[in-house]
Design a protein around this motif. Structure first.
Motif, PDB file in Angstrom:
ATOM      1  N   PRO A 137     -41.343   5.705  48.634  1.00  0.00           N
ATOM      2  CA  PRO A 137     -40.213   5.656  49.573  1.00  0.00           C
ATOM      3  C   PRO A 137     -39.158   4.620  49.204  1.00  0.00           C
ATOM      4  O   PRO A 137     -38.846   3.707  49.973  1.00  0.00           O
ATOM      5  CB  PRO A 137     -40.896   5.311  50.899  1.00  0.00           C
ATOM      6  N   VAL A 138     -38.575   4.789  48.028  1.00  0.00           N
ATOM      7  CA  VAL A 138     -37.610   3.816  47.522  1.00  0.00           C
ATOM      8  C   VAL A 138     -36.401   3.697  48.443  1.00  0.00           C
ATOM      9  O   VAL A 138     -35.850   2.612  48.621  1.00  0.00           O
ATOM     10  CB  VAL A 138     -37.161   4.187  46.090  1.00  0.00           C
ATOM     11  N   GLU A 139     -35.988   4.820  49.043  1.00  0.00           N
ATOM     12  CA  GLU A 139     -34.815   4.767  49.936  1.00  0.00           C
ATOM     13  C   GLU A 139     -35.002   3.724  51.039  1.00  0.00           C
ATOM     14  O   GLU A 139     -34.033   3.133  51.510  1.00  0.00           O
ATOM     15  CB  GLU A 139     -34.569   6.123  50.603  1.00  0.00           C
ATOM     16  N   PHE A 140     -36.256   3.508  51.431  1.00  0.00           N
ATOM     17  CA  PHE A 140     -36.558   2.545  52.486  1.00  0.00           C
ATOM     18  C   PHE A 140     -36.823   1.153  51.910  1.00  0.00           C
ATOM     19  O   PHE A 140     -36.368   0.147  52.456  1.00  0.00           O
ATOM     20  CB  PHE A 140     -37.762   3.022  53.287  1.00  0.00           C
ATOM     21  N   TYR A 141     -37.554   1.110  50.814  1.00  0.00           N
ATOM     22  CA  TYR A 141     -37.886  -0.189  50.208  1.00  0.00           C
ATOM     23  C   TYR A 141     -36.656  -0.926  49.683  1.00  0.00           C
ATOM     24  O   TYR A 141     -36.703  -2.134  49.485  1.00  0.00           O
ATOM     25  CB  TYR A 141     -38.892   0.001  49.078  1.00  0.00           C
ATOM     26  N   ARG A 142     -35.565  -0.203  49.457  1.00  0.00           N
ATOM     27  CA  ARG A 142     -34.326  -0.856  49.015  1.00  0.00           C
ATOM     28  C   ARG A 142     -33.866  -1.915  50.024  1.00  0.00           C
ATOM     29  O   ARG A 142     -33.132  -2.840  49.675  1.00  0.00           O
ATOM     30  CB  ARG A 142     -33.203   0.173  48.836  1.00  0.00           C
TER      31      ARG A 142
END
Length: 289
Positions: free
Chosen positions: A118-123
């Protein structure tokens, strides 16, 4: 008489040495405690990365050596080995490379990490929190486990966004904002939001649920987290807390994986209250829409 011309060079060497020593300093106990709380709580790293048996049961002796299969019409993906094994894990990666992989989805070789990471969130994870998680990953016992390569039925984008520079978490005093931060790094909406044919989140359906997750547990469907009649409108705070941390709905029916209640049970009362406040602030949306 001393030659003053050597002083800048000598100062540079001393400064470099000091910086190297600072970089090599072990993490504080507070940093490790925070990292463990996040990994074993709201971020729930082991929910994907811990090795599992044929019935989906955790295999703690194999640690975060990965291998869990995620399969749907869009991809066949495997959770990677994130132990300190140097050949099949992340033992050769630097701290900066680990942080970049988490927040930008980029491996040291420059390749992109695809869903369901979930990179969109971890950003949006703060510098302090990503560094705490990296510090704990460094303590992971090396476990050799070569995980198959993930494949996708759609082209991955060139990147998940511009490089992440510096991120600071919002103040805990703002309960809704801090709850949003926790829900973001806990990637709640990863499962509870619809995706388009290219695998991108449909923000207009944020939190409305309805996604189907097949696995060793059979099939599970994410529920509506918004304050809609088909969602949490009539739920009490205690019922929401029991669903997240206890893994049962308000009638006592147990939830199935991939809901990470085994980890969410470790979320403390203050953070649970902030998460609940944020969920109640969402625009009401019909289930799955």
């Amino acid at each position: 008489m001393r030659n003053s011309s050597i002083r800048p060079a000598a100062s540079a060497i001393l400064l470099a040495s000091a910086l190297n020593l600072a970089a090599a300093a072990p993490p504080t106990s507070a940093t490790l405690d925070r990292g463990r709380y996040l990994m074993n709580g709201v971020v729930a790293c082991a929910n994907c990365h811990m090795a599992r048996g044929p019935r989906g049961e955790y295999l703690p002796d194999k640690g975060l050596s990965g291998g869990l299969l995620f399969q749907d019409k869009m991809f066949t993906a495997y959770a990677p080995n994130v132990t300190q094994d140097r050949e099949t894990g992340v033992g050769k990666w630097t701290d900066a490379q680990l942080a970049r992989a988490i927040r930008e989805g980029v491996r040291p070789d420059g390749s992109l990490i695809g869903p369901p990471m979930p990179v969109e969130f971890y950003r949006h994870m703060s510098d302090e929190d990503v560094n705490a998680i990296v510090a704990v990953l460094r303590t992971e016992r090396a476990v050799s486990n070569a995980v198959p390569k993930s494949t996708y039925n759609f082209p991955l984008p060139p990147s998940w966004g511009p490089p992440v520079t510096s991120v600071k978490a919002p103040s805990r005093a703002d309960k809704v904002k801090y709850g949003e931060y926790l829900a973001t790094i806990g990637h709640c909406m990863e499962c509870h939001t619809q995706r388009d044919p290219k695998g991108m989140l449909v923000t207009a359906s944020l939190g409305s649920g309805g996604r189907v997750f097949p696995g060793p547990w059979g099939e599970s469907i994410s529920r509506n987290l918004t304050p809609h009649e088909s969602g949490l409108k009539s739920w009490t705070d205690a019922q929401i807390s029991n669903a997240v941390r206890g893994g049962v709905d308000r009638y006592g029916t147990p939830y199935k994986p991939p809901m990470a209640y085994q980890h969410y049970k470790n979320i403390d009362d203050s953070d649970m209250a902030a998460l609940t406040a944020y969920l109640r602030s969402l625009p009401p949306r019909p289930f799955g829409e």
